[in-house]
Write an enzyme that holds these catalytic residues in place. Structure first.
Site, PDB file in Angstrom:
ATOM      1  N   TYR A 127       0.869  -1.179   0.000  1.00  0.00           N
ATOM      2  CA  TYR A 127       0.000   0.000   0.000  1.00  0.00           C
ATOM      3  C   TYR A 127       0.905   1.229   0.000  1.00  0.00           C
ATOM      4  O   TYR A 127       2.004   1.181  -0.548  1.00  0.00           O
ATOM      5  CB  TYR A 127      -0.933  -0.095   1.221  1.00  0.00           C
ATOM      6  CG  TYR A 127      -2.025   0.927   1.302  1.00  0.00           C
ATOM      7  CD1 TYR A 127      -2.899   1.135   0.243  1.00  0.00           C
ATOM      8  CD2 TYR A 127      -2.213   1.677   2.473  1.00  0.00           C
ATOM      9  CE1 TYR A 127      -3.913   2.068   0.335  1.00  0.00           C
ATOM     10  CE2 TYR A 127      -3.234   2.608   2.568  1.00  0.00           C
ATOM     11  CZ  TYR A 127      -4.074   2.800   1.490  1.00  0.00           C
ATOM     12  OH  TYR A 127      -5.082   3.726   1.581  1.00  0.00           O
ATOM     13  N   LYS A 187      -6.128  -1.315  -2.458  1.00  0.00           N
ATOM     14  CA  LYS A 187      -7.152  -0.691  -1.628  1.00  0.00           C
ATOM     15  C   LYS A 187      -8.156  -1.726  -1.133  1.00  0.00           C
ATOM     16  O   LYS A 187      -8.517  -1.751   0.048  1.00  0.00           O
ATOM     17  CB  LYS A 187      -7.869   0.406  -2.423  1.00  0.00           C
ATOM     18  CG  LYS A 187      -8.858   1.210  -1.633  1.00  0.00           C
ATOM     19  CD  LYS A 187      -8.209   2.087  -0.589  1.00  0.00           C
ATOM     20  CE  LYS A 187      -7.470   3.247  -1.197  1.00  0.00           C
ATOM     21  NZ  LYS A 187      -7.005   4.226  -0.199  1.00  0.00           N
TER      22      LYS A 187
END
Length: 507
Positions: free
Chosen positions: A36, A105
Site C-alpha cells: 500500500y 485498496k
C-alpha cells in the site's frame, strides 16, 4: 525477504495470492507499506512494465457497449459487498496514470476491515490519459487516447454506477484517485442514492479529524476553538476541511457559516481569497464556503500577483492547526513553524503528503523548532522525534487505513443505502477515543498500526450503531446487537483444518 527493493517485494507478495492475506496479517506494520502507501504508487506508475495478468474488472470508454455484460461475467456467482473503482487521474504523488488498479485498496479492506475478499470487486475505469509519457510508451496497457471529459465522461461513469445500483444495491461503492474536477462532484451526485465513499476526500478527512480530535483532547479545548490553515486545497485538503467543519457543526453546535470562518485554505495561488477571481478559484472552492473575504486581508504582504503566501497567513491568523496535503516538500519552513509556535502553546501540525520525500516538514525539525511542543502526525511512517526532556515522541501515522476499512465494514455490515456524514463522524470519534495521547500527552495521537484490525473493528461497530440510530441501516437490529453481529461477520485469513483419514483414502 530476499527481494532487495520495496517494489520487488510488492510484486512478490502480489504473486502469492493464497498466502497473501495470511502472511501480511501476521506482519502488518512491516508489509502494509510494501503493498500500500508508499510503494503502491511506484507499482502503479510501473504497472504496464510489471503487468502479468489483469487483476480487476477493466472497463474501457470505447467498449462501453459491453459494460453490463462484462460486469456480469466478473460478478457471476458472487455476492459483492464492496466495489473499489478508479479512473486514475490523481494518484497521490504521481498524478495521471491512465489505468488505475485498486487491488491494494480492496486488500486493505479485507486485511484490516474484515470484508471477505471474494466479495470485493476492484474496477479500472479507463477513460484515457493526459500523461504523454504513457501515451508514448509502446508497453502501455491502457487505452492510448487523451482523457475523455465533459458530458461523455459523465455518461460513462453514470452507466457504470447504474449497473452497480441495479445488481448490487447494498454494496459500498468506493471512488479512488479521481481528479479534483470530478472527485467532489461525483461523490455529491451519487451519495444520496447509493452508499458511496471517496477515500481521498472522506477517508483522509476522517482520519485527520480523529487525529485532531485527539490533539484537541490533549489541549483541553474544543474543535470550534481552533484556527485552521490547510496548505493544499485539492481533493484531500478540501475533504479534510469539509470533515472538520461538519464535525464542528455536529459536535459543537456552531453554524456552518461560523465554522467555515475558522478555515484558511491555500493552493498554488496562495491564500484562497475573493480577489483571485473565478479564473483561479475552482467552483468546488466557491461552493465550499472557504473563500476568504478580501476585507480581512487589507495590508497583507503579497507577491507581484497579489497572492498571499503561507508565512503571511500564519503570521496574521496565528493558527492552532496547520495541515499540509500539497506534495510540496519542505513547504513548512523553519520560519513558518517558529511563527506558528509563537501563536499557540501546543501547535498541531499534520504534514500529510505522501510519499515521505514530499512531506511538508520533517517531524524531527518541527519538534526542534517548537521546542518539543508540537502535536504531530504525518501521512507516511517516520521515526520518533527526541523531546527536550529526553523522551521519544512517537509520530502518529495519519494513514487512511486506520479508518476507511472500518467505515466500509460498518456500512456493509448494516446494509446501509447511504454513507452519511454522521456515520463517518461516529467512526472518527471512536478512533479518536482510542488515542494513546489521551493517556499520555507526549504519546502518539493515533493508535499503532499493528492494532489497525482491532481499531477498525471498533470503528465498524460505531458506524453501524450510528446508522441504526439514524435510520440509515437496512437491517432491523438493536444497537446492543451490533458488536456480536460484527464479530460473526468478520472475515479473517485463516485456513480451514483438514484431517487425514487413512480409512477414507483406502475406501
Amino acid at each position: 525477504m530476499s527481494r532487495d527493493t520495496a517494489i520487488r517485494k510488492n510484486t512478490f507478495l502480489q504473486s502469492l495470492k493464497v498466502l497473501y492475506y495470511s502472511l501480511i496479517s501476521q506482519h502488518l506494520k512491516e508489509l502494509v507499506p510494501i503493498i500500500y502507501t508508499p510503494t503502491q504508487a511506484e507499482a502503479i506508475a510501473n504497472y504496464s512494465h510489471l503487468f502479468r495478468r489483469n487483476e480487476c474488472l477493466y472497463l474501457m470508454f470505447n467498449e462501453q457497449d459491453t459494460m453490463e455484460r462484462d460486469y456480469l461475467e466478473q460478478t457471476r456467482g458472487r455476492d459483492v459487498d464492496l466495489i473499489v473503482c478508479s479512473d486514475a487521474e490523481a494518484i497521490l504523488g504521481i498524478g495521471d496514470q491512465g489505468v488505475g488498479i485498486c487491488t491494494a485498496k480492496s486488500s486493505i479492506y479485507s486485511l484490516i476491515g474484515g470484508i471477505d475478499p471474494f466479495k470485493c470487486l476492484p474496477v479500472a475505469l479507463d477513460v484515457g490519459t493526459d500523461n504523454q509519457e504513457l501515451l508514448n510508451d509502446h508497453l502501455y496497457v491502457g487505452w492510448p487516447q487523451k482523457r475523455v471529459r465533459g458530458e461523455k465522461y459523465d455518461q460513462f461513469i453514470d452507466k457504470f454506477v447504474q449497473i452497480v445500483r441495479k445488481y448490487h444495491p447494498h454494496s459500498l461503492l468506493h471512488f479512488e484517485d479521481f481528479g479534483v474536477t470530478n472527485a467532489h462532484r461525483l461523490l455529491e451526485r451519487y451519495r444520496a442514492e447509493h452508499a458511496c465513499f471517496n477515500d481521498d476526500i472522506q477517508g483522509t478527512g476522517a482520519v485527520s479529524l480523529s487525529c485532531i480530535m485527539a490533539a484537541v483532547g490533549v489541549t483541553k479545548s474544543k474543535l470550534c476553538d481552533q484556527r485552521i490553515v490547510v496548505y493544499g486545497a485539492g481533493s484531500a485538503g478540501l475533504g479534510i476541511a469539509h470533515q472538520l467543519r461538519d464535525a464542528m457543526v455536529a459536535t459543537d453546535g456552531v453554524s456552518p457559516l461560523d465554522a467555515s470562518r475558522k478555515f484558511y485554505l491555500l493552493d498554488k495561488y496562495g491564500l484562497v481569497k475573493e480577489s483571485l477571481g473565478p479564473s483561479r478559484i475552482r467552483d468546488s472552492l466557491y461552493e465550499s464556503g472557504f473563500v476568504s473575504p478580501d476585507a480581512e486581508w487589507k495590508g497583507a504582504m503579497t507577491n507581484k500577483k497579489g497572492e498571499v503566501g503561507l508565512l503571511e497567513v500564519v503570521k496574521r491568523v496565528k493558527p492552532t492547526i496547520m495541515i499540509g496535503c500539497s506534495t510540496q516538500a519542505g513547504a513548512f519552513t523553519e520560519d513558518v513553524v517558529r511563527m506558528m509556535g509563537q501563536g499557540c502553546e501546543r501547535p498541531i501540525i499534520l504534514a500529510l503528503s505522501n510519499p515521505s520525500r514530499l512531506v511538508e516538514v520533517d517531524p524531527a525539525n518541527a519538534n526542534l523548532w517548537t521546542d518539543g511542543r508540537a502535536l504531530m502526525a504525518t501521512g507516511s511512517p517516520f521515526p520518533p522525534a527526541r523531546m527536550p526532556n529526553g523522551k521519544d515522541y512517537h509520530i502518529a501515522e495519519c494513514n487512511n487505513a486506520l479508518i476507511y476499512p472500518g467505515l466500509g465494514f460498518g456500512a456493509v455490515l448494516c446494509q446501509s443505502r447511504r454513507m452519511t456524514d454522521t456515520m463517518i463522524i461516529a467512526g472518527a470519534q471512536r478512533l479518536a477515543s482510542l488515542s494513546p495521547a489521551l493517556k499520555d500527552p507526549d504519546d502518539s495521537l493515533l493508535p499503532d498500526f499493528d492494532d489497525a484490525p482491532k481499531v477498525n473493528f471498533e470503528i465498524g461497530v460505531a458506524v453501524a450503531e450510528q446508522a441504526i440510530e439514524e435510520g440509515s441501516a437496512g437491517v432491523e437490529w438493536k444497537k446492543s446487537e451490533v458488536k456480536q453481529k460484527a464479530a460473526e461477520r468478520l472475515w479473517r485469513p485463516v485456513y480451514g483444518e483438514y484431517i487425514y483419514d487413512p480409512e477414507g483414502e483406502q475406501a
